[in-house]
Write an enzyme that holds these catalytic residues in place. Sequence first.
Site, PDB file in Angstrom:
ATOM      1  N   SER A   1      -8.394  -2.104  -3.096  1.00 38.56           N
ATOM      2  CA  SER A   1      -8.098  -2.165  -4.522  1.00 38.56           C
ATOM      3  C   SER A   1      -7.402  -0.882  -4.969  1.00 38.56           C
ATOM      4  CB  SER A   1      -9.385  -2.425  -5.300  1.00 38.56           C
ATOM      5  OG  SER A   1      -9.094  -2.774  -6.634  1.00 38.56           O
TER       6      SER A   1
ATOM      7  N   ASP B   1      -6.091  -5.784  -0.404  1.00 37.64           N
ATOM      8  CA  ASP B   1      -5.825  -6.325  -1.737  1.00 37.64           C
ATOM      9  C   ASP B   1      -5.631  -5.204  -2.758  1.00 37.64           C
ATOM     10  OD1 ASP B   1      -5.240  -8.630  -3.131  1.00 37.64           O
ATOM     11  OD2 ASP B   1      -7.238  -8.823  -3.982  1.00 37.64           O
TER      12      ASP B   1
ATOM     13  N   HIS C   1     -11.163 -11.149  -4.241  1.00 41.68           N
ATOM     14  CA  HIS C   1     -10.639  -9.782  -4.134  1.00 41.68           C
ATOM     15  C   HIS C   1     -11.216  -9.090  -2.904  1.00 41.68           C
ATOM     16  CE1 HIS C   1      -8.623  -6.284  -5.517  1.00 41.68           C
ATOM     17  NE2 HIS C   1      -9.653  -5.671  -6.058  1.00 41.68           N
TER      18      HIS C   1
END
Length: 629
Positions: free
Chosen positions: A313, A337, A422
Amino acid sequence: MKQSEQRGALETGIKSLKNWKCASAGPPAATADAAVEAVPLLILDVKTAPGPHQFLCSPLWDSEKSNRMRIGRMELQHNTAITWADPTAVNLNFILTFSNTLPFLFRASLCYNLRDRWRLAQRRTAAPALSRLWLSRLISPSAPCSSSRGTRPEMESKALLLLALAVWLQSLTASRGGVAAADQRRDFIDIESKFALRTPEDTAEDTCHLIPGAAESVATCHFNHSSKTFMVIHGWTVTGMYESWVPKLVAALYKREPDSNVIVVDWLSRAQQHYPVSAGYTKLVGQDVARFINWMEEEFNYPLDNVHLLGYSLGAHAAGIAGSLTNKKVNRITGLDPAGPNFEYAEAPSRLSPDDADFVDVLHTFTRGSPGRSIGIQKPVGHVDIYPNGGTFQPGCNIGEAIRVIAERGLGDVDQLVKCSHERSIHLFIDSLLNEENPSKAYRCSSKEAFEKGLCLSCRKNRCNNLGYEINKVRAKRSSKMYLKTRSQMPYKVFHYQVKIHFSGTESETHTNQAFEISLYGTVAESENIPFTLPEVSTNKTYSFLIYTEVDIGELLMLKLKWKSDSYFSWSDWWSSPGFTIQKIRVKAGETQKKVIFCSREKVSRLQKGKAPAVFVKCHDKSLNKKSG
């Protein structure tokens, strides 16, 4: 000067001091100010009077700094007061361990037992850093203290001056290496990120920290200089704590590479702010990581070709910024991601990009929504960008699955469901570490729609690649977008097939959004009733589509094709049953790259909607069945 001589000089100065006690019956009145620089461990012997006493830790620096001190098993934050009851007036020993080496002005209301101070330090630890205790300023106490022989305030100033003189003499005679080490530590005082070298035995706790500028910390943590290093950088957090995936990834890395170093980068204090604030901090975190890597390379000649950054992230962009700032390029960055908001339209220096390492691979698992608003970044930002299941949403993360999990596990896992897609990027990478013999394969394709038609299952000219750890490092001028299907849980690997069917007939017919089922039978296993939908089916047209199986069925031998009715009570199907004739069905296996042609047993099969499935067997003409890229 040798270390033993340094220690002797300082010890001589300390032993010349009197043994002071506080004269008052209440809390100690003496106050000593000392600027302590780069002392990772400091042991003080504190004498207190009977009754409760308050120890106030008030380092004088920017209040946003997050330096912490551990006292025993208790942790003191900035400006935190702790009260102890000491009815027996015995010695109270404090062990102050600094998690980083920021110099600060330390003020404590206490009287030092100066005679015993050095002896206690030597007894409790053999750390050589203790012999390099730098007290650059020592101010006389403002309240009177007395010696064991009586009240002599004037002797107090002399004692303190003697201590300052001893330290000053020791600093003058210190070796150049010691001075250089202190200077070097001061060069890293503004690094707030922490670097915990975790172990295979304890993958969940930060038990040992590598401190930039403190070479002894690298030896203390048993860093392996001859092996590769993984640096795990977490993302945004609501709780301010590590998420459950961190120890899982650490354990998987050690299982795959037992001799490696797995470092967890702790930037939790910055990561728990409002998202836009934490997103802005990725630049500072990246700078911290880059300075740490540069120091390791300069201090120990550690090759950056052994460094692999893994960022999740926001951590993916911090890894990218770090890679762009290192003196030499690190070997690899894996973006798990990477975050989308604030980065979708950002310039390359502010986010992860292919220029940040020798090789950058990226997994995109939650790109649902408009660009800039999706949780994960949508555009390719690496040499190879892989979009499992199209990248928008992951199997097992839907509402139905959420209800099932809540029913089985309770509401405690609701947060896991919110970030399910995610976080799937991490678990896909973990899967690639644990199941090295059966890596998931991804295929280069121009679009998600073309992949869904099965048009991209080619491995020619690096058009397919492994997902995760064993990826082939293909560097093209443009980012390669790759796709694959996965299961809903580990192991995630599936087997991809392209199916091509030509629908024939004497009458022109067109049907939209038609549901079919196909069953594959092989030498090892079978996979039955695999559903797929064709947006349109017309007479005398060929259609290509993608299917996948969760099991390896081996070499294909037979298949069945069924055209499902719209419903059990479809009036249109009751009066008339539309149909097509099919002579051959072509199938290509992505994982083996084999092409197989299936023929009807009756030369031509009649496929009717809502009726029995049509059966096709492997054609006997060997020229029709060949291995092809």
